[in-house]
Design an enzyme around this catalytic site. Structure first.
Site, PDB file in Angstrom:
ATOM      1  CB  ALA A 130      -0.890  -0.001   1.232  1.00  0.00           C
ATOM      2  CE  LYS A 131       5.466   4.806  -0.137  1.00  0.00           C
ATOM      3  NZ  LYS A 131       6.619   4.005   0.330  1.00  0.00           N
TER       4      LYS A 131
END
Ligand code: NAD
Length: 441
Positions: A130-131
């Site tokens: 994720a980011k």
């Protein structure tokens, strides 16, 4: 030799039709992460990944865009844009940093989230990728404004956050302080303290011993393993490090502790060279007093361009992406490159470096020590039982050495370089969980 030609077609298993890989509609040619996806394609081809899974792995699971109205100190209201992308949660909760920067775009966040997916799979920790990011200029904002922005961003994406679903960490321009605000905001909404919702927290509130040094320690460990594989001892090996921040300075310090000779280091201000070896603790003291490396008196000044092409056993790019390119690759004299930074080698340089016989430990393996100790932090928070720094370091060593060996084994099996081997291992692991879980429809 690896097959460095980009994949052009992947055959759909049942229909026999050819699928043209979407040449990353979300990544422009200038985007450094286009390079990542072109390597993904080579690995997907090696694995004969079926067309359906190929499509699944090239699409993010979930993308969120939020508008964040913030009362500024001036009394005006400004609206900021924030993103969070869950690229894959098939192997576990999303894991990846949050950056505050004017350059943040959804495309970039999406690409970075994909990168995290492969990195967590290479070191085989039970996380997806994720980011997140918010478009802002934190350097011009007060602490109060940053706190309000962080809390509003957290509450706007709170549905996807959680120790079992998505666990952020620091990234560009975010730090322990920001992680503490995220943890507090999330906990206030949940009505109880939830330390495991973020990693990279202050130690007093559930952070892990050894997290700050973890990425540099991982880089040191894979350097040792790479040299061992090539039949060269670390003691006495010549090393050059670009970037003297968290990753670069700790890598240099730990490699020196192991007996390596650090010939040169640099930061954004320029570099310093001493053929007898630098005293890294002394350079760190200088940087603390003067902010930058340049001006350090016990060596010769040199530019970052000069530093990259010095004759050395090991080169550690630990600053920025795209510093080794098709333009300067032919001049690189290092025998080994250990990628401390994310994406320091442009895809156009791969072939030149390979022809020169340079052994490269790629970013998704070399700098995975950070996310590995983030995983340890999450485990400790969930257990409520904290480890000593020695235990953290020994478990980190176990994972980094094993991961290096696993990537090397894949590289021998498929006769490809370490970068393609790391992507191959990662994609194989993610794809295999997809197959076991099946498609929910
Ligand atoms: P940092 O901000 O602590 O340090 C960055 C260093 O690079 C500084 O010394 C800076 O002066 C230098 N630098 C900036 N621009 C430069 C230029 N043009 N030329 C030469 N040097 C330049 O950042 P960091 O945490 O050490 O991260 C460095 C790299 O490692 C980044 O690519 C980051 O994504 C990656 N990384 C960091 C971690 C981590 O745990 N910190 C984990 C994985 C990957």
């Amino acid at each position: 030799m690896s097959d460095t030609k980009p994949v052009t077609e992947i055959k759909a298993r049942r229909t026999g039709e050819f699928i043209h890989p979407d040449k990353d509609h979300f990544l422009s040619e200038e985007n450094p992460f286009e390079a990542m996806m072109s390597r993904f394609d080579i690995a997907a081809k090696l694995l004969s990944l079926d067309a359906g899974l190929y499509q699944v792995l090239r699409h993010p699971e979930k993308q969120i865009i939020v508008s964040l109205p913030i009362a500024m100190d001036s009394g005006d209201v400004e609206v900021f844009t924030g993103y969070r992308v869950l690229y894959s949660t098939v192997r576990g909760p999303g894991k990846g940093g949050i950056r505050f920067d004017l350059g943040v775009t959804l495309d970039e966040v999406r690409a970075l989230a994909a990168w995290m997916t492969w990195k967590c799979a290479v070191v085989n920790i039970p996380f997806g990728g994720a980011k997140g990011g918010v478009i802002c200029d934190p350097l011009t904002m007060s602490m109060g404004e940053l706190e309000r922005l962080t809390r509003r961003y957290t509450s706007s994406i709170i549905e996807i956050l959680g120790p079992d679903s998505d666990v952020p960490a620091p990234d560009v321009n975010t730090n322990e302080r920001v992680m503490a605000w995220i943890m507090d905001t999330y906990s206030m909404h949940k009505r109880h303290t939830v330390t495991a919702v973020v990693t990279g927290k202050p130690i007093e509130m559930g952070g892990s011993a050894g997290r700050r040094e973890a990425t540099g320690r991982g880089v040191m460990l894979v350097t040792r393993e790479a040299l061992k594989h090539l039949g060269q001892p670390l003691r006495g090996a010549k090393v050059v490090v670009q970037g003297f921040g968290n990753v670069g300075s700790i890598t240099a310090e730990l490699l020196q502790e192991q007996g390596a000779k650090i010939l040169a280091v640099s930061d954004v201000s320029g570099g310093v060279y001493n053929d007898k070896g630098l005293d890294i603790a002394d350079v760190i003291q200088w940087r603390e007093a003067h902010r930058y490396v340049s001006g350090y008196p016990k060596g010769q000044a040199l530019t970052n361009e000069e530093l990259l092409v010095l004759p050395t056993d090991v080169l550690v790019p630990a600053a920025l992406e795209n510093v080794i390119t098709a333009r300067n690759a032919k001049d690189i004299q290092a025998k080994v490159i250990i990628e401390g930074a994310n994406g320091p080698t442009a895809a156009g340089a791969d072939e030149v470096l390979e022809k020169k016989g340079i052994f490269i430990v790629p970013d998704i393996l070399a700098n995975a020590g950070g996310v590995t100790v983030s995983y340890f932090e999450w485990v400790q928070d969930r257990d409520g039982w904290f480890w000593t720094e020695e235990l953290v370091n020994s478990r980190l060593e176990e994972i980094m050495v094993k991961s290096f060996d696993n990537v090397l084994a894949v590289s021998k099996r498929y006769k490809v370089n370490m970068r393609i081997a790391a992507y191959t291992l990662a994609i194989e692991r993610v794809a295999s969980v997809h197959r076991l879980r099946g498609m929910y429809a």
